[in-house]
Design a protein around this motif. Structure first.
Motif, PDB file in Angstrom:
ATOM      1  N   SER A   1      18.267  -3.322  14.635  1.00  0.00           N
ATOM      2  CA  SER A   1      16.810  -3.135  14.618  1.00  0.00           C
ATOM      3  C   SER A   1      16.062  -4.459  14.720  1.00  0.00           C
ATOM      4  O   SER A   1      14.938  -4.524  15.205  1.00  0.00           O
ATOM      5  N   GLY A   2      16.699  -5.534  14.257  1.00  0.00           N
ATOM      6  CA  GLY A   2      16.035  -6.833  14.218  1.00  0.00           C
ATOM      7  C   GLY A   2      15.166  -6.958  12.985  1.00  0.00           C
ATOM      8  O   GLY A   2      15.083  -6.051  12.152  1.00  0.00           O
ATOM      9  N   ASP A   3      14.507  -8.096  12.856  1.00  0.00           N
ATOM     10  CA  ASP A   3      13.652  -8.347  11.703  1.00  0.00           C
ATOM     11  C   ASP A   3      12.289  -7.680  11.870  1.00  0.00           C
ATOM     12  O   ASP A   3      11.837  -7.397  12.984  1.00  0.00           O
ATOM     13  N   ALA A   4      11.628  -7.476  10.732  1.00  0.00           N
ATOM     14  CA  ALA A   4      10.297  -6.872  10.739  1.00  0.00           C
ATOM     15  C   ALA A   4       9.280  -7.832  11.356  1.00  0.00           C
ATOM     16  O   ALA A   4       9.355  -9.046  11.166  1.00  0.00           O
ATOM     17  N   ILE A   5       8.324  -7.266  12.104  1.00  0.00           N
ATOM     18  CA  ILE A   5       7.274  -8.035  12.774  1.00  0.00           C
ATOM     19  C   ILE A   5       5.924  -7.485  12.334  1.00  0.00           C
ATOM     20  O   ILE A   5       5.745  -6.268  12.205  1.00  0.00           O
ATOM     21  N   ASP A   6       4.974  -8.368  12.090  1.00  0.00           N
ATOM     22  CA  ASP A   6       3.642  -7.948  11.657  1.00  0.00           C
ATOM     23  C   ASP A   6       3.040  -6.949  12.646  1.00  0.00           C
ATOM     24  O   ASP A   6       2.996  -7.195  13.847  1.00  0.00           O
ATOM     25  N   ALA A   7       2.543  -5.823  12.109  1.00  0.00           N
ATOM     26  CA  ALA A   7       2.003  -4.751  12.956  1.00  0.00           C
ATOM     27  C   ALA A   7       0.499  -4.579  12.786  1.00  0.00           C
ATOM     28  O   ALA A   7      -0.053  -3.558  13.198  1.00  0.00           O
ATOM     29  N   SER A   8      -0.182  -5.561  12.184  1.00  0.00           N
ATOM     30  CA  SER A   8      -1.609  -5.395  11.893  1.00  0.00           C
ATOM     31  C   SER A   8      -2.451  -5.207  13.157  1.00  0.00           C
ATOM     32  O   SER A   8      -3.523  -4.590  13.100  1.00  0.00           O
ATOM     33  N   LYS A   9      -1.969  -5.719  14.297  1.00  0.00           N
ATOM     34  CA  LYS A   9      -2.716  -5.557  15.542  1.00  0.00           C
ATOM     35  C   LYS A   9      -2.227  -4.371  16.363  1.00  0.00           C
ATOM     36  O   LYS A   9      -2.751  -4.114  17.453  1.00  0.00           O
ATOM     37  N   ALA A  10      -1.247  -3.662  15.824  1.00  0.00           N
ATOM     38  CA  ALA A  10      -0.666  -2.532  16.561  1.00  0.00           C
ATOM     39  C   ALA A  10      -1.078  -1.192  15.980  1.00  0.00           C
ATOM     40  O   ALA A  10      -0.610  -0.141  16.441  1.00  0.00           O
ATOM     41  N   ASN A  11      -1.927  -1.207  14.955  1.00  0.00           N
ATOM     42  CA  ASN A  11      -2.309   0.054  14.334  1.00  0.00           C
ATOM     43  C   ASN A  11      -3.654  -0.075  13.640  1.00  0.00           C
ATOM     44  O   ASN A  11      -4.222  -1.164  13.526  1.00  0.00           O
ATOM     45  N   LYS A  12      -4.122   1.052  13.154  1.00  0.00           N
ATOM     46  CA  LYS A  12      -5.255   1.106  12.237  1.00  0.00           C
ATOM     47  C   LYS A  12      -4.833   1.918  11.030  1.00  0.00           C
ATOM     48  O   LYS A  12      -4.119   2.916  11.170  1.00  0.00           O
ATOM     49  N   LEU A  13      -5.256   1.471   9.858  1.00  0.00           N
ATOM     50  CA  LEU A  13      -4.909   2.184   8.634  1.00  0.00           C
ATOM     51  C   LEU A  13      -6.114   3.005   8.190  1.00  0.00           C
ATOM     52  O   LEU A  13      -7.201   2.471   7.992  1.00  0.00           O
ATOM     53  N   GLN A  14      -5.892   4.298   8.042  1.00  0.00           N
ATOM     54  CA  GLN A  14      -6.963   5.225   7.687  1.00  0.00           C
ATOM     55  C   GLN A  14      -6.893   5.534   6.192  1.00  0.00           C
ATOM     56  O   GLN A  14      -5.890   6.065   5.713  1.00  0.00           O
ATOM     57  N   GLY A  15      -7.964   5.208   5.469  1.00  0.00           N
ATOM     58  CA  GLY A  15      -8.022   5.497   4.044  1.00  0.00           C
ATOM     59  C   GLY A  15      -8.300   6.966   3.770  1.00  0.00           C
ATOM     60  O   GLY A  15      -8.839   7.690   4.603  1.00  0.00           O
TER      61      GLY A  15
END
Length: 485
Positions: free
Chosen positions: A425-439
């Motif tokens: 799978s490889g190491d984790a990569i920041d996904a802040s620009k690949a999604n939106k978080l809905q509250g």
């Protein structure tokens, strides 16, 4: 005949596994953030043109987006797009990955998954305090007058600026010397209200362009030289007059020239946001208490004589954080002059750490963050940014991190809606620009009930057909044995 028997047995084994995978999809149709399993098959080797049966090729997770459901729960978060939440297991410190955002506040005040793992993210750690009393480092019940609250952000940071004061309406008292900036209690309160409005306006300007160069605001100063005419102040028919910010002030002769000029300056000082002084020669100096605001001084007169109006200091609005600093300092001085105290807190969240995916547990309680003695603020999560409200004040306290993988199909499903990374799978990569978080929202299972039931029926019939192939081959084999006998 023997080959047909083994082909049927391979089908039984393959479709038994497929039935198990598909029934798991059906069982998890209501599981938060569940990702369904996709089964693919492959044929086995061939000999002399005859196939040797079937086998399960892969059972892979389908990481497509599940439907989002609004829940109204402040701690629920859904990922709209790519990525996973990061949660830390307490006993081993291992970080797992999940799409299930049904979080809670733990007894220690941290944000946790439903089974007690610590949600990972960025914590707001850097706060700047501007306070009348240096011993006051957090908001408490003494500071019961709301002043301002503003959120400022750019690509590198989010900051909230919050201010409160003690009750200046109860502590304000008249003070000063007549003619030298004397202020009544009511005029002090009026000045503070003007400066509160100014502070809010300057915060709004700053938030519109937080990257602007810092330039301090400058308060206007105007002088009116009554020097040449003050000698004419000698009887009750003499009248001083001036218009300031469209408010006209008049003062009749009283006692003597100096007393009259002093009372004239005192009346000017009653105007909201203005103070005035006069020297022994009759030079009247008018100061704006509001940094950057124009001071309009017109029509000065003593009877029918009109002295000049001289602008000594031109007001400057300022820019960047400088205009906020200037407005805050002016408000702080006015509050202290009224016997009150100011507490202003700037809380910063550094977003540049996102890229390296350096995370920590997320504390939610305001008292443990040394923000307010009211531990339980009202939590809201806005695109992954965590805010806490205490009355009318709103503080940035953290941000939830998300990560994606180059080969998410190689993640290891651990159960409990958790995945762990693998070598593939490889190491984790920041996904802040690949999604939106809905509250206040949850992602539902992406299992398709109709498709799942259809697949179950197909696999069931295929299983039955394979079993028929076994029995048919067995009957052929039995007949062959009987013929040999």
């Amino acid at each position: 005949m023997i080959t047909g028997l083994w082909n049927g047995i391979s089908g039984l084994g393959a479709f038994e596994k497929a039935l198990s995978a598909e029934s798991n999809n059906v069982a998890n149709v209501n599981t938060i953030g569940h990702k369904s399993d996709d089964v693919t098959f492959q044929d086995l080797m061939y000999q002399v043109g005859y196939g040797k049966g079937v086998n399960i090729q892969t059972v892979e997770k389908d990481f497509s987006q599940g439907n989002l459901k609004l829940t109204g729960n402040s701690y629920d978060v859904a990922i709209d797009g790519r990525g996973f939440f990061l949660v830390r297991e307490l006993s081993t410190n291992q970080v797992f990955y999940t799409r299930a955002g049904n979080f809670k506040m733990g007894s220690d005040g941290t944000l946790q998954s439903i089974d007690g793992m610590k949600v990972q993210g960025l914590q707001s750690m850097d706060s700047t305090i501007i306070a009348t009393d240096p011993n006051d480092t957090q908001f408490n019940s003494t500071y019961n007058q709301f002043i301002a609250s503003r959120t400022i952000s750019n690509n590198d940071f989010i900051q909230t600026i919050n201010a409160r004061a003690t009750d200046f309406t109860k502590t304000a008292q008249a003070s000063g010397v007549s003619g030298q900036g004397y202020k009544s209690a009511s005029s002090k309160i009026n000045d503070i209200q003007a400066l509160i409005t100014n502070y809010k306006d300057k915060l709004e300007l700053y938030s519109s362009d937080p990257n602007a160069t810092s330039v301090d605001s400058v308060s206007a100063v105007t002088q009116v030289p009554f020097n040449n005419f003050v000698g004419d102040l000698d009887d009750e028919n003499d009248l001083l007059q001036i218009t300031i910010n469209n408010i006209t002030v008049k003062q009749k002769f009283d006692t003597d020239a100096q007393t009259t000029m002093n009372k004239f300056a005192d009346k000017i000082s009653e105007i909201q946001g203005v103070t005035a002084t006069v020297d022994a020669n009759g030079l009247l100096t008018i100061n704006s208490l509001v940094p950057g605001k124009d001071l309009k001084v017109t029509y000065p007169s003593l009877n029918d004589q009109a002295p000049a109006v001289n602008e000594i200091v031109t007001p400057v609005v300022g820019s960047g954080i400088g205009l906020v600093t200037s407005a805050r300092e002016a408000l702080k001085n006015a509050l202290e002059n009224a016997g009150a105290k100011l507490l202003d807190m700037t809380t910063n969240l550094d977003l540049t750490a996102r890229a390296s995916l350096v995370t920590t547990d997320l504390q939610l309680k305001l008292d443990k963050l040394n923000i307010s003695d009211n531990g339980l603020g009202n939590i809201s999560i806005e695109n992954g940014q965590i805010f806490a409200k205490d009355g009318d004040n709103k503080f940035i306290i953290g941000a939830i991190s998300t990560a994606y993988f180059n080969d998410e199909l190689s993640l290891n499903p651990e159960g409990n809606n958790l995945f762990s990374k693998t070598t593939l799978s490889g190491d984790a990569i920041d996904a802040s620009k690949a999604n939106k978080l809905q509250g206040k929202t949850l992602e539902l299972s992406n299992s398709n009930f109709g498709t799942n039931l259809t697949n179950l029926m197909v696999y069931q019939r295929a299983f039955e057909a394979s079993s028929k192939a076994v029995t048919t081959s067995d009957e052929f084999l039995k007949t062959a044995i009987q013929l040999k006998q």
